[in-house]
Design an enzyme around this catalytic site. Structure first.
Site, mmCIF file in Angstrom:
data_model
loop_
_atom_site.group_PDB
_atom_site.id
_atom_site.type_symbol
_atom_site.label_atom_id
_atom_site.label_comp_id
_atom_site.label_asym_id
_atom_site.label_seq_id
_atom_site.Cartn_x
_atom_site.Cartn_y
_atom_site.Cartn_z
ATOM 1 N N GLY A 150 0.801 -1.221 0.000
ATOM 2 C CA GLY A 150 0.000 0.000 0.000
ATOM 3 C C GLY A 150 0.829 1.263 0.000
ATOM 4 O O GLY A 150 0.278 2.375 -0.076
ATOM 5 N N ASP A 151 2.137 1.149 0.077
ATOM 6 C CA ASP A 151 3.013 2.317 0.134
ATOM 7 C C ASP A 151 2.962 3.079 -1.193
ATOM 8 O O ASP A 151 3.113 2.490 -2.267
ATOM 9 C CB ASP A 151 4.444 1.855 0.421
ATOM 10 C CG ASP A 151 5.426 3.014 0.487
ATOM 11 O OD1 ASP A 151 5.566 3.587 1.579
ATOM 12 O OD2 ASP A 151 6.038 3.341 -0.551
#
Length: 201
Positions: A150-151
């Site tokens: 999700g970065d």
């Protein structure tokens, strides 16, 4: 890390080009302790420069510059906010300190816990989400197979090197990353470096 580099270059031609361009793997590790995790909370959603100043002020507030649970709990919330912390982050750091002092968060045992168990323990603390726990796993506990899907930096780099039309969903990143196992942490570091951003905790 030679084995990891060889594996990633063989399994993913796009990532191989990134590795060739970036050069040697030079991740900078931190100690897997209370001070590192406190630093990570301070740095959340702030530029590195601003966070560095605030963290430095917080360190100056405690005797000898040693951030320990006991030292944090001896500070008043007002003193912590005067160092530049928001009321919310002050509460987060104090919650971490209280849980560490009580033994609920035990940094000594993290070395023998699985990645999933470390994430589960850390995310009990107010203000620590999955991303912060993943950064701790990578940069402090030195785990080699952590994928922060999700970065934003990882997603942006994936979009760039695979020439995707849109920013990929975390599930798409996970699918692409199947070929990187068991060295997802190394792949993520190279993705950050491809954007000239080495990651930070």
């Amino acid at each position: 890390m030679r084995k990891a580099i060889v594996h990633l270059k063989k399994s993913d031609p796009a990532l191989s080009r990134v590795i060739e361009r970036v050069g040697p793997y030079r991740i900078q590790f931190r100690e897997p302790d209370f001070q590192t995790l406190t630093r990570s909370i301070v740095y959340q959603q702030l530029s590195g420069k601003v966070a560095s100043v605030i963290f430095g002020r917080l360190v100056e507030c405690v005797p000898g510059g040693a951030l320990t649970p006991r030292a944090i709990l001896k500070l008043t919330p007002e003193r912590m906010r005067a160092a530049g912390l928001s009321g919310q982050k002050t509460a987060y750091i104090r919650d971490l300190a209280a849980r560490t002092k009580s033994g609920e968060v035990n940094f000594a045992e993290f070395a023998v816990l699985s990645d999933e168990d470390v994430i589960e323990r850390l995310t009990r603390v107010k203000g620590i989400g999955v991303w912060t726990a993943q950064m701790f796993l990578m940069f402090a506990l030195r785990r080699t197979n952590v994928l922060p899907a999700g970065d934003l930096g990882v997603r942006s780099a994936v979009r760039k090197i695979y020439q995707l039309e849109a920013l990929p969903h975390p599930r798409e990143v996970e699918k692409l990353a199947e070929r990187w196992h068991p060295y997802c942490s190394v792949a993520a570091w190279y993705l950050w470096r491809s954007l000239d951003n080495a990651g930070e905790i």
